[in-house]
Design an enzyme around this catalytic site. Structure first.
Site: not given
Ligand code: UD1
Length: 418
Positions: A23-24, A93, A117, A327
């Site tokens: 999915k991801n 998302r 979320d 995370v």
């Molecule tokens: C993706 C995955 C999710 C997985 C996550 C971490 C998809 C659709 N989803 O989510 O299933 O759990 O990776 O492996 O692929 N953050 C910030 N600022 C930003 C971006 C992120 O503070 O601009 C923080 C987030 O709040 C979180 C952390 O960084 O605490 C990790 O988020 P991120 O790796 O970006 O996860 P997603 O891409 O949303």
């Protein structure tokens, strides 16, 4: 929408199960198709609810999308629209990953913010900072991320945290920028490598995938391609953990076990016998699992998406486990549902302390997200009686044929409408 599962505990799961694409990965690959005019074909796609939702987002941008079982075809027009509105993106998302391709192709992107979320706040500051470094102007206006650029120019970008989504958006913007971009502290997840593989097939110039520094030299144009989506390591590991929890024996195919090194090692620590093959692995557990500590981290660390399953394993393990979430801050909400099932669990900030008990006790429980939902079903399999798992539409978003696969492994589970 309000369907629930009735899970009867007690079966030891055994047999073989195959997983399809992640999915991801698939959702990002679908967005990447916007980068090239013409027909992109993705195979090994999971038949989950998020794929048609992403298809709708792309249709809203002018693409023609066909879903045919595990094959997704995307015909991208010469001039995609640049506005993904709230109706299209509100349900998930991952739709935010169209931001990078749109700014790259259209020099303008307006993507509605899908809102909060259940697993945490998920801000977009790193996505925006990356696009600004490439020369875009990016703001949040009227509930949308707005990005505009006369042209994009390669830059040296260092991420504060190896965010999966920020790495993907910056990467997809940089492939069509002028000059070279470096992304330091980039995410290294197998799904990022999969995206790089596809972008390179399309003509992008990228090096360093799978390391913490990605280097991208922009090209003027990309061409559409055909790509096989990488196997879903999170679904695969869910089956592996199910084998350990139920003291069963499951062979999982369709995944590279190198993507699950740490997870499989943890199952060995819990007392499982683990065999690795070129296209999968087998987990066999005869005695009660032993308590193991888990600490979630970006890849190659223990995936946060498997934290609920790790909590399920700890709940029935012999001894005390400490689980640390690094995370997503709100992911421990899941523990409240586990307590409903009789788990001896406490949380304190980033940590959960779980004293394992022999058997959980069935109860009605509610899914708050995809992974929490799968974790609750696994917990129901090791509870006495019938556990009612509510709001299973979350599980439909990430686990293809979940019930059918569980039944084929010997689980007693049924879906009840309404
Ligand atoms: C993706 C995955 C999710 C997985 C996550 C971490 C998809 C659709 N989803 O989510 O299933 O759990 O990776 O492996 O692929 N953050 C910030 N600022 C930003 C971006 C992120 O503070 O601009 C923080 C987030 O709040 C979180 C952390 O960084 O605490 C990790 O988020 P991120 O790796 O970006 O996860 P997603 O891409 O949303």
């Amino acid at each position: 929408m309000n369907d629930r599962f009735l899970v009867t505990g007690g079966a030891r799961l055994h047999g073989e199960v195959s997983v399809v694409g992640a999915k991801n990965s698939v959702l990002k690959l679908m967005a990447a198709a916007l980068l090239a005019e013409g027909r992109t074909t993705l195979t090994n796609c999971p038949e989950i609810a998020d794929v048609p939702l992403m298809a709708d987002v792309l249709r809203g941008l002018g693409a023609v999308v066909t879903l045919d079982g595990e094959t997704v075809t995307i015909d991208t027009p010469a001039e995609p629209k640049f506005h993904a509105d709230f109706d299209a993106v509100k349900q998930f998302r991952a739709s935010v990953c169209v931001l990078g391709p749109l700014i790259a192709r259209c020099r303008r992107a307006v993507v509605a913010l899908p809102g909060g979320d259940a697993i945490g706040s998920r801000p977009l500051d790193m996505h925006q900072a990356g696009l600004r470094a490439l020369g875009a102007h990016s703001t949040i206006e009227h509930g949308c991320v707005v990005a505009e650029a006369e042209s994009l120019t390669g830059a040296a970008i260092a991420l504060e945290f190896p965010s999966v989504g920020a790495t993907e958006n910056i990467l997809m913007a940089a492939v069509l920028a002028n000059g070279t971009t470096t992304i330091d502290n980039s995410a290294r997840e197998p799904e990022i490598i999969d995206l790089c593989v596809m972008l390179k097939q399309m003509g992008a110039r990228i090096s360093g995938e799978g390391t913490s520094t990605l280097t991208v030299t922009g090209v003027a144009k990309l061409s559409p391609t055909t790509h096989v989506v990488v196997g879903d390591r999170i679904v695969a590991a869910t089956w592996g953990i199910a084998a350990a929890m139920t003291r069963g024996d499951i062979r999982v195919t369709g995944v590279d076990p190198a993507h699950l090194q740490l997870v499989l090692n943890k199952l060995v620590d819990a007392g499982a016998e683990v065999e690795r093959f070129s296209d999968g692995f087998r987990v066999r557990q005869t005695d009660r699992p032993r308590a193991v500590n888990f600490s979630t981290l970006p890849f190659p660390g223990f995936p946060t998406d498997l934290q609920p399953m790790a909590i399920g394993l700890a709940a029935v393990a012999e001894g005390m486990s400490v689980i640390t979430e690094n995370v997503f801050e709100a992911r421990f909400r899941f523990v409240e549902e586990m307590v409903r099932l009789g788990s001896d669990a406490r949380t304190d900030g980033h940590h959960a302390v779980i004293r394992g008990i022999e058997q959980l006790s069935s109860a009605p429980v509610w899914c708050s997200d995809i992974r929490a939902g799968a974790g609750l079903v696994l917990a129901g399999l090791v509870a006495d009686g019938i556990t009612e798992v509510h709001d299973v539409f979350h599980i439909d978003r990430g686990y293809p044929e979940f019930i059918g696969k569980l039944r084929s492994l010997g689980a007693e589970i049924e879906r009840v409408n309404g």
